[in-house]
Design an enzyme around this catalytic site. Structure first.
Site, short mmCIF file in Angstrom:
data_model
loop_
_atom_site.label_atom_id
_atom_site.label_comp_id
_atom_site.label_asym_id
_atom_site.label_seq_id
_atom_site.Cartn_x
_atom_site.Cartn_y
_atom_site.Cartn_z
N TYR A 177 0.85 -1.19 0.00
CA TYR A 177 0.00 0.00 0.00
C TYR A 177 0.88 1.24 0.00
O TYR A 177 2.07 1.19 0.34
CB TYR A 177 -0.95 0.02 1.20
CG TYR A 177 -0.32 0.30 2.53
CD1 TYR A 177 -0.19 1.61 3.00
CD2 TYR A 177 0.16 -0.72 3.34
CE1 TYR A 177 0.40 1.89 4.23
CE2 TYR A 177 0.73 -0.46 4.58
CZ TYR A 177 0.85 0.85 5.01
OH TYR A 177 1.43 1.12 6.22
N CYS A 178 0.28 2.38 -0.41
CA CYS A 178 1.03 3.63 -0.38
C CYS A 178 0.11 4.78 -0.01
O CYS A 178 -0.58 4.72 1.00
CB CYS A 178 1.80 3.87 -1.68
SG CYS A 178 0.85 3.75 -3.20
N ARG A 179 0.08 5.84 -0.83
CA ARG A 179 -0.56 7.09 -0.40
C ARG A 179 -2.06 7.16 -0.68
O ARG A 179 -2.75 7.99 -0.09
CB ARG A 179 0.13 8.26 -1.10
CG ARG A 179 1.55 8.47 -0.64
CD ARG A 179 2.29 9.41 -1.56
NE ARG A 179 3.60 9.77 -1.02
CZ ARG A 179 4.62 10.15 -1.76
NH1 ARG A 179 4.48 10.24 -3.09
NH2 ARG A 179 5.77 10.47 -1.21
#
Length: 218
Positions: A177-179
């Site tokens: 996952y990221c932003r």
């Protein structure tokens, strides 16, 4: 006595503040962690002067606030519900604007063979975490990870991925996952790690959406 029109005109200030891709980018970055104007300018590719102007418009609309730390002004979101509001804007645009559908398809279509990059939903991720089946991989920069992350996530910034493979198991499912939904960092991590034999998919949202939903963060 205030009129309904006056109330609607005041409400429209929020709409006008959201009516800029640059300001949405600033809100998206602030959803990760508070930051000074110089960091926000670097993250969005704007000059410091333009960033300051956009931030003032966001402040007037009550979307961001600021406090002084030494010589710097530190900006932050005023309310977690702003993340939810941006999510609603995204959903409406994706549902009703053909151009959004085309752009999103282009953003995530590269090397996606046989649906290999199909995203993991929030409920699916929760089930995997509760059962212990999945390992979480946070590919954001370290400073964003330190400001907040999902429980037990491993932080490996994308540019360090190949150098830190020993931290990732080959025999378990990984969710990167990221932003947020349009962040390509997790997409790129999935592409790279699948080529190396890892069982990995990406989370369809990101840290801000997870936190705004009231789910546990550290």
């Amino acid at each position: 006595m205030a009129s309904q029109q006056e109330l609607l005109d005041t409400l429209a200030q929020v709409g006008r503040a959201l009516g800029s891709g640059h300001r949405l980018a600033l809100l998206q970055r602030l959803a990760q962690a508070e930051a000074p104007v110089e960091v926000l300018a670097a993250a969005t590719g704007l000059t410091v002067g333009n960033t300051s102007q956009h931030l003032q418009q966001l402040r007037r609309a009550g979307l961001v606030t600021a406090s002084r730390s030494g010589k710097q002004m530190i900006y932050r979101l005023t309310d977690e519900r702003i993340v939810i509001l941006m999510g609603l804007l995204r959903q409406i645009a994706e549902t009703n604007l053909a151009e959004m559908e085309r752009l999103v398809s282009q953003l995530f279509s590269e090397e996606d063979t046989a649906g290999a990059l199909e995203a993991v939903s929030r409920n699916e991720l929760l089930e995997g975490m509760e059962s212990g089946r999945v390992v979480l991989l946070d590919v954001r920069p370290e400073e964003e990870f330190q400001a907040g992350h999902l429980p037990e996530a491993i932080n490996i910034p994308l540019e360090q991925l190949e150098a830190m493979l020993d931290r990732l198991p080959l025999d378990r499912d990984i969710v990167a996952y990221c932003r947020g939904p349009y962040c390509v960092l997790s997409h790129e991590a999935v592409v790279r790690l699948r080529q190396l034999g890892y069982r990995i998919r990406r989370f369809e949202e990101g840290y801000p959406e997870w936190k705004a939903a009231g789910l546990p963060v550290i």
